[in-house]
Design an enzyme around this catalytic site. Structure first.
Site, short mmCIF file in Angstrom:
data_model
loop_
_atom_site.label_atom_id
_atom_site.label_comp_id
_atom_site.label_asym_id
_atom_site.label_seq_id
_atom_site.Cartn_x
_atom_site.Cartn_y
_atom_site.Cartn_z
CE LYS A 83 -8.49 0.31 12.15
NZ LYS A 83 -7.55 0.11 11.03
CG ASN A 84 -4.44 -0.02 13.18
OD1 ASN A 84 -5.30 -0.60 12.50
ND2 ASN A 84 -4.17 1.26 13.04
NE ARG A 94 -2.79 -0.37 2.40
CZ ARG A 94 -2.07 -0.58 1.31
NH1 ARG A 94 -2.59 -0.38 0.13
NH2 ARG A 94 -0.81 -0.98 1.40
CB CYS A 125 -5.37 3.26 0.11
SG CYS A 125 -5.85 3.75 1.75
NE ARG A 153 -2.15 2.65 3.75
CZ ARG A 153 -3.05 2.21 4.64
NH1 ARG A 153 -4.33 2.32 4.40
NH2 ARG A 153 -2.65 1.65 5.76
N PRO A 154 2.45 1.89 -0.90
CG PRO A 154 4.61 2.71 -1.15
CD PRO A 154 3.23 3.12 -0.76
CB ILE A 155 3.52 -3.68 0.12
CG1 ILE A 155 3.36 -4.37 -1.24
CG2 ILE A 155 2.16 -3.28 0.67
CD1 ILE A 155 2.77 -5.79 -1.10
CG ASP A 156 8.63 0.15 -1.25
OD1 ASP A 156 7.52 0.55 -0.85
OD2 ASP A 156 9.69 0.74 -0.98
CG ASP A 172 -4.02 6.19 12.15
OD1 ASP A 172 -3.91 6.52 10.96
OD2 ASP A 172 -3.73 5.05 12.57
CB ILE A 218 2.46 9.27 7.91
CG1 ILE A 218 3.03 9.69 9.26
CG2 ILE A 218 2.54 7.75 7.71
CD1 ILE A 218 4.44 9.27 9.53
NE ARG A 223 -11.78 -0.24 7.00
CZ ARG A 223 -10.76 0.61 6.91
NH1 ARG A 223 -10.90 1.75 6.29
NH2 ARG A 223 -9.59 0.33 7.43
#
Ligand code: EPZ
Length: 424
Positions: A22-23, A93, A117, A122-125, A308, A330, A400
């Protein structure tokens, strides 16, 4: 809504085939935006998330044909739009991965912030910082990330954040850097196999990339990319989940089609616990007959123990005599499954980002609620060893990321049924 009803006690035996990752698949599908030519992606798992990604790509104007049975997606992005709205992005996401390829192709795009989430902040900086380094003007306004540039210019980009390197952040920078002028060095890049897989797809499209899969990636920008045909790597987390399923039920399962080296950290911990794991000709075999020993596990970026797989190992430790200690480095708050496992009789305590699990002799079935993808997998594994019946509600989370998990478990002898949940 649907729920799973699991009657615990069966020892899993037989062979299970692992699907595509998936990822890996999600950023690879997004990368098809980088060319007007046809891209073909194979070994695509039939999951809610891959279907959502197709929906988003179609919305952007990409011609997408998805053969779910064959696991093949064909895409042609002749004239993509540069706007990905909240209604679509909030469903998944990973749609943040559209930023890099849209910016690389169009030099101007607007992608909704993905939103909250359940596994924690879960930042995206780091994504924003990396794309700015490549010369994009980045603005976050009204819930959208706006990115624009006249051109992208290669430079050095450091991707290490507070909790290690970011996987989708590295993917975004890679997908933008392939269209930048000059050389980009991505330092402290995520080393996950999914990044190497994305790079292999981009290389097939004509990108010049070396070092992907390691901490330093070098990208020579090119003026255009062309179509490509690629089969995604096997899903290491699906494979790891079945490895733990075999261990927890004292079973004997052959896992086919997995990439064994991607699972070294999981194998190492299972062996330390006393589980027998062998690898021959593309098959991993796991015997869970012996009494397990407790473990200390700390999640880390690849090649360390994957976050995961943390919930699944918590299920195993819940019935392993002694005290196990599981530290999440994480996503420090990714422990929603513990309170549900406690409903099954697990003896768990949480101190900051560390779970202390005192193994009990038996779990007993109860109604539980799935909260996110891997938490659901952990609950299914716990339910497989609980006495009596466990109802697992809100299983859309598990759909999912796991392809037909109930069917695959049934074929291994599990007693598991999917039914409509009248109460939800
Ligand atoms: C990917 O998420 C996976 N998702 C996740 O899988 C996986 O749990 C995660 O990597 C870690 O391995 C996909 O590949 C689609 P990160 P990603 O950015 O890329 C912090 C599953 O169940 N961070 O590597 O979003 C972040 O908060 C899912 O399949 C920043 O601080 O994760 C976390 O603590 C869930 N700033 C750490 O870095 C940023 O800009 C690693 O996150 C980005 C991340």
């Amino acid at each position: 809504m649907e729920k799973l009803i699991v009657s615990g006690g069966a020892s899993l035996k037989g062979v299970v085939q692992i699907g595509g990752s998936k990822n890996s698949c999600l950023p690879i599908l997004a990368a098809s935006l980088l060319t007007p030519e046809k891209c073909v992606v194979r070994n695509v798992p039939d999951l809610m998330d891959t279907r959502v990604m197709c929906k988003i790509l179609r919305w952007l104007g990409v011609h997408v044909s998805h053969d779910r049975k064959a696991g093949v997606i064909e895409m042609r992005a002749e004239n993509p739009l540069g706007v990905a709205p909240y209604e679509l992005v909030r469903q998944m996401r990973a749609s943040v991965c559209l930023l890099g390829p849209l910016l690389g192709r169009l030099h101007n795009c607007k992608v909704s912030l993905p939103g909250g989430c359940v596994i924690g902040n879960r930042p995206i900086d780091q994504h924003i910082k990396g794309l700015s380094r490549l010369g994009a003007e980045m603005k976050v306004e009204n819930g959208y990330v706006h990115a624009r540039c006249d051109e992208l210019v290669g430079t050095d980009v450091f991707m290490g954040g507070r909790f290690g390197s970011t996987v989708t952040g590295t993917a975004n920078i890679l997908m933008a850097a392939v269209r930048a002028r000059g050389t980009t060095i991505i330092d402290c890049a995520a080393c996950e196999p999914e990044i190497a897989d994305l790079a292999n797809f981009l290389i097939k499209m004509g990108a010049k990339i070396t070092g992907a899969g390691g901490p330093t990636i070098e990208v020579q920008g090119v003026e255009e990319l062309h179509g490509a045909d690629h089969a995604v790597i096997p899903d290491r987390i699906e494979a790891g989940t079945f490895m733990v399923a075999a261990a927890v039920t004292g079973g004997d399962v052959e896992i086919k089609g997995a990439c064994a080296p991607h699972l070294n950290a999981v194998r190492d911990k299972l062996e330390e616990a006393g589980v027998t794991v062998t690898r021959t000709n593309g098959t991993i075999r796991v015997w869970g007959g012996a009494k397990c020993r407790p473990l200390e596990i700390t999640t880390m970026p690849y090649p360390g123990f994957p976050t995961d797989m943390q919930a699944q190992m918590c299920a195993l430790m819940a019935i392993t005599p002694g005290i196990s200690v599981v530290t999440e480095k994480i996503y420090p708050n990714r422990f929603m499954h513990l309170s549900e496992m406690a409903r099954l009789g697990a003896d768990v305590a949480l101190e900051s980002n560390t779970a202390i699990i005192k193994g009990v002799n038996r779990l007993s079935g109860a109604p539980v609620m799935a909260s996110d993808l891997r938490a659901s997998a952990g609950l299914v594994l716990a339910a497989l060893v609980a006495d009596g019946e466990t109802d697992i509600k809100r299983i859309y989370h598990i759909d999912r990321g796991y392809e037909h998990i109930d069917q695959k478990l049934r074929e291994l002898g599990a007693v598991i049924e999917r039914v409509d949940d009248q109460e939800d």
